[in-house]
Write an enzyme that holds these catalytic residues in place. Sequence first.
Site, PDB file in Angstrom:
ATOM      1  N   ARG A  54       0.844  -1.197   0.000  1.00 54.70           N
ATOM      2  CA  ARG A  54       0.000   0.000   0.000  1.00 54.70           C
ATOM      3  C   ARG A  54       0.881   1.249   0.000  1.00 54.70           C
ATOM      4  O   ARG A  54       1.394   1.652   1.045  1.00 54.70           O
ATOM      5  CB  ARG A  54      -0.934  -0.011   1.211  1.00 54.70           C
ATOM      6  CG  ARG A  54      -1.960  -1.130   1.156  1.00 54.70           C
ATOM      7  CD  ARG A  54      -2.803  -1.179   2.398  1.00 54.70           C
ATOM      8  NE  ARG A  54      -2.021  -1.602   3.568  1.00 54.70           N
ATOM      9  CZ  ARG A  54      -2.518  -1.803   4.773  1.00 54.70           C
ATOM     10  NH1 ARG A  54      -3.807  -1.587   5.011  1.00 54.70           N
ATOM     11  NH2 ARG A  54      -1.735  -2.196   5.768  1.00 54.70           N
ATOM     12  N   ASP A  56       2.004   5.181  -0.177  1.00 60.56           N
ATOM     13  CA  ASP A  56       1.479   6.409   0.421  1.00 60.56           C
ATOM     14  C   ASP A  56       1.190   7.464  -0.635  1.00 60.56           C
ATOM     15  O   ASP A  56       1.539   7.315  -1.814  1.00 60.56           O
ATOM     16  CB  ASP A  56       2.505   6.978   1.415  1.00 60.56           C
ATOM     17  CG  ASP A  56       2.634   6.130   2.671  1.00 60.56           C
ATOM     18  OD1 ASP A  56       1.669   5.433   3.021  1.00 60.56           O
ATOM     19  OD2 ASP A  56       3.719   6.162   3.290  1.00 60.56           O
ATOM     20  N   TYR A 114      12.224  -1.303  -4.203  1.00 61.43           N
ATOM     21  CA  TYR A 114      11.895   0.113  -4.347  1.00 61.43           C
ATOM     22  C   TYR A 114      13.094   0.846  -4.926  1.00 61.43           C
ATOM     23  O   TYR A 114      14.255   0.464  -4.701  1.00 61.43           O
ATOM     24  CB  TYR A 114      11.550   0.737  -2.992  1.00 61.43           C
ATOM     25  CG  TYR A 114      10.158   0.446  -2.499  1.00 61.43           C
ATOM     26  CD1 TYR A 114       9.100   1.309  -2.773  1.00 61.43           C
ATOM     27  CD2 TYR A 114       9.891  -0.691  -1.738  1.00 61.43           C
ATOM     28  CE1 TYR A 114       7.819   1.052  -2.311  1.00 61.43           C
ATOM     29  CE2 TYR A 114       8.619  -0.964  -1.274  1.00 61.43           C
ATOM     30  CZ  TYR A 114       7.584  -0.084  -1.564  1.00 61.43           C
ATOM     31  OH  TYR A 114       6.316  -0.347  -1.104  1.00 61.43           O
ATOM     32  N   ARG A 201      11.960   5.789   2.862  1.00 63.40           N
ATOM     33  CA  ARG A 201      12.128   7.236   2.973  1.00 63.40           C
ATOM     34  C   ARG A 201      12.957   7.624   4.195  1.00 63.40           C
ATOM     35  O   ARG A 201      13.715   8.601   4.162  1.00 63.40           O
ATOM     36  CB  ARG A 201      10.765   7.915   3.003  1.00 63.40           C
ATOM     37  CG  ARG A 201      10.033   7.830   1.666  1.00 63.40           C
ATOM     38  CD  ARG A 201       8.561   8.149   1.797  1.00 63.40           C
ATOM     39  NE  ARG A 201       8.361   9.482   2.344  1.00 63.40           N
ATOM     40  CZ  ARG A 201       7.171   9.920   2.764  1.00 63.40           C
ATOM     41  NH1 ARG A 201       6.102   9.129   2.717  1.00 63.40           N
ATOM     42  NH2 ARG A 201       7.051  11.143   3.248  1.00 63.40           N
TER      43      ARG A 201
END
Length: 267
Positions: A54, A56, A114, A201
């Site tokens: 999921r 952001d 990622y 992040r």
Amino acid sequence: MAPAGQRFALRVAYDGASFPGWQTQPSGAAIQDLLERALSSIAGERIATVCAGRTDAGVHALGQVVHFETRVNRSTSAWVRGVNALLPAQVAAQEVREVDEGFHARYGALRRAYSYLLYRSPTRHPLYAGRAGWSFRPLDVDRMREAAAALVGEHDFSAFRSSQCQARSPVRRLDRLEIRESGPLVVFELEANAFLHHMVRNLVGALVWIGVGRRPADWTGELLAARDRRLAAPTFAPDGLYLAGVEYPARYDIGSWPPTSPPLAKA
């Protein structure tokens, strides 16, 4: 009508800059809402989806994977081109495969990948807005690579998880964290068995602090040992984050592995 519970895996790409994230929202504006409405329209029945990760608000995807079930027969073209005709330009189905009932987009994933794109320049550039993070200070990339090496392996990543993270355990196995340069961009490429909320992040934020000289290269090891999010750097912007791919057992060939590099980062 197809047999009850016929299951499909769908690979999806999207530019997340203008959306409130993947997960369904009361406003109906999330990517999940848009995709489910399109699928339901093609199927003529209510379709619910389960995704691999999921993302952001503001986060992009190159190889997001979802699964859904339907009782109707539709062509492959209908599940891809038909669905895309009902989606905004920023969201597009890429490939679909019929799978057995053992396939689960989230719990069946073996690894996720990622990428994070960081634009380095004294001034911001409008063409990178929403698609790359930005550092106006020079970066020592070699020192960042040295710091990144301490993060690879199985660790307690408590110092790099969001306070809202709902994962039962902060332990994750980070298989790969490579940093390369592509013109004005610094490209972070990460692979792990799973990621905590905001983990990528937060890792990028710590490495940037090291790159600009605010912390030494061994700071990442100190943060791992401390297991305290309050001691780490701020969470970096979502703009440059891309879900690059999801790996499943080899029998499920849905084109999401190996990971895809973001178009801006290709040499």
